[in-house]
Design a protein around this motif. Structure first.
Motif, PDB file in Angstrom:
ATOM      1  N   VAL A 179     -40.444 -32.199  32.308  1.00  0.00           N
ATOM      2  CA  VAL A 179     -41.781 -32.699  32.637  1.00  0.00           C
ATOM      3  C   VAL A 179     -41.695 -33.795  33.690  1.00  0.00           C
ATOM      4  O   VAL A 179     -42.476 -33.833  34.647  1.00  0.00           O
ATOM      5  CB  VAL A 179     -42.504 -33.207  31.372  1.00  0.00           C
ATOM      6  N   ALA A 180     -40.730 -34.708  33.538  1.00  0.00           N
ATOM      7  CA  ALA A 180     -40.567 -35.794  34.507  1.00  0.00           C
ATOM      8  C   ALA A 180     -40.210 -35.258  35.891  1.00  0.00           C
ATOM      9  O   ALA A 180     -40.689 -35.765  36.916  1.00  0.00           O
ATOM     10  CB  ALA A 180     -39.486 -36.757  34.027  1.00  0.00           C
ATOM     11  N   VAL A 195     -53.774 -26.718  32.037  1.00  0.00           N
ATOM     12  CA  VAL A 195     -53.387 -27.515  30.861  1.00  0.00           C
ATOM     13  C   VAL A 195     -52.011 -27.088  30.349  1.00  0.00           C
ATOM     14  O   VAL A 195     -51.600 -27.481  29.254  1.00  0.00           O
ATOM     15  CB  VAL A 195     -54.425 -27.373  29.728  1.00  0.00           C
ATOM     16  N   LEU A 196     -51.279 -26.288  31.114  1.00  0.00           N
ATOM     17  CA  LEU A 196     -50.000 -25.757  30.644  1.00  0.00           C
ATOM     18  C   LEU A 196     -48.911 -26.819  30.589  1.00  0.00           C
ATOM     19  O   LEU A 196     -48.050 -26.796  29.710  1.00  0.00           O
ATOM     20  CB  LEU A 196     -49.552 -24.604  31.556  1.00  0.00           C
ATOM     21  N   ASP A 200     -46.472 -32.596  24.862  1.00  0.00           N
ATOM     22  CA  ASP A 200     -46.584 -32.444  23.404  1.00  0.00           C
ATOM     23  C   ASP A 200     -46.438 -30.991  22.951  1.00  0.00           C
ATOM     24  O   ASP A 200     -46.344 -30.705  21.762  1.00  0.00           O
ATOM     25  CB  ASP A 200     -47.901 -33.026  22.894  1.00  0.00           C
ATOM     26  N   GLY A 201     -46.449 -30.065  23.896  1.00  0.00           N
ATOM     27  CA  GLY A 201     -46.241 -28.654  23.561  1.00  0.00           C
ATOM     28  C   GLY A 201     -47.456 -27.930  23.027  1.00  0.00           C
ATOM     29  O   GLY A 201     -47.390 -26.723  22.752  1.00  0.00           O
ATOM     30  N   ASN A 202     -48.585 -28.624  22.886  1.00  0.00           N
ATOM     31  CA  ASN A 202     -49.796 -27.988  22.345  1.00  0.00           C
ATOM     32  C   ASN A 202     -50.545 -27.237  23.446  1.00  0.00           C
ATOM     33  O   ASN A 202     -51.680 -27.577  23.795  1.00  0.00           O
ATOM     34  CB  ASN A 202     -50.707 -29.048  21.703  1.00  0.00           C
ATOM     35  N   VAL A 203     -49.897 -26.246  23.972  1.00  0.00           N
ATOM     36  CA  VAL A 203     -50.441 -25.528  25.131  1.00  0.00           C
ATOM     37  C   VAL A 203     -51.646 -24.676  24.743  1.00  0.00           C
ATOM     38  O   VAL A 203     -52.715 -24.773  25.351  1.00  0.00           O
ATOM     39  CB  VAL A 203     -49.352 -24.639  25.770  1.00  0.00           C
ATOM     40  N   TYR A 204     -51.494 -23.838  23.736  1.00  0.00           N
ATOM     41  CA  TYR A 204     -52.534 -22.850  23.416  1.00  0.00           C
ATOM     42  C   TYR A 204     -53.790 -23.497  22.843  1.00  0.00           C
ATOM     43  O   TYR A 204     -54.908 -23.065  23.147  1.00  0.00           O
ATOM     44  CB  TYR A 204     -51.967 -21.795  22.460  1.00  0.00           C
TER      45      TYR A 204
END
Length: 236
Positions: A179-180, A195-196, A200-204
């Protein structure tokens, strides 16, 4: 295309070297062709000249691959000309070789510049991450073009297996910084419009919320259906 334009420059540079004139800049590696004559070898006879964990060694491998493919492209064009084809036909019939040469040259330039720029990074932690990223890029290119490196005699089959394992190790080590690394390009969320990329991994879950806010989803059936599709269906 840009690849074809680059290939024309490469072949022109190669012919200049063949005529005894040295070339400079990013094509200077062509000056070494006469003493670095590359011939396809049997698997058993191929020397192991590449350390897959050493960037300088990988730069040399990419350089030799590029030189070999530029020479192959130039020879292809010349062979077509020898068949009494006009120049334009000779170039068109050699398009595959020319594009491959252009891609190999560009690949070499990126790997070389990436490696050279690492010496300017003074922060130890950043240097470590970028070195791993550079190594991943170089090994990924080898993994995607294994035939070239095998045919030139720069790698062996066991080494290619090592490349695949090393790529997996590098991906695992770079994952915490993924991510960095992407954020380092400094694209705003508004530019990306997605928003992909979420740490935090809460993509869906967030994609669903994002979709609900879209103007296209304000109604159960979009207005365009009643305006265009429904009248058309009525005529059938």
């Amino acid at each position: 295309t840009l690849f074809r334009s680059t290939a024309r420059f490469l072949v022109k540079s190669y012919m200049q070297v063949r005529s005894g004139k040295a070339v400079v800049g990013m094509v200077s590696y062509l000056n070494d062709l006469s003493r670095q004559r590359i011939q396809p070898q049997s698997v058993a006879a191929r020397p192991v000249v590449v350390d897959i964990n050493d960037l300088a060694s990988l730069v040399e491998a990419y350089k030799r691959r590029a030189a070999w493919l530029v020479e192959a492209a130039a020879n292809s064009v010349q062979a077509e000309l020898n068949r009494r084809r006009d120049k334009e036909d000779a170039w068109n019939l050699s398009s595959v070789e020319l594009v491959r040469a252009s891609e190999a040259h560009c690949h070499y330039v990126v790997v070389k510049l990436f490696t050279d720029k690492l010496s300017e990074v003074t922060d130890v932690a950043i240097h470590s991450v970028l070195s791993s990223l550079c190594l991943l890029y170089a090994l990924h290119g080898i993994n995607r073009n294994t035939g070239d490196f095998l045919q030139v005699g720069l790698l062996t089959a066991p080494q290619l297996a090592q490349v695949q394992h090393r790529i997996k190790d590098l991906l695992a080590s770079l994952r915490p910084n993924a991510v960095a690394l992407v954020d380092a390009f400094d694209y705003s969320d508004a530019q990306l419009g997605s928003v992909l990329g979420r740490y935090d991994g809460n993509v869906y879950e967030n994609m669903f919320e994002w979709a609900k806010k879209s103007p296209l989803n304000k109604t159960q059936v979009h207005d365009s259906f009643y305006k265009y599709l429904k009248p058309l269906q009525a005529k059938l």
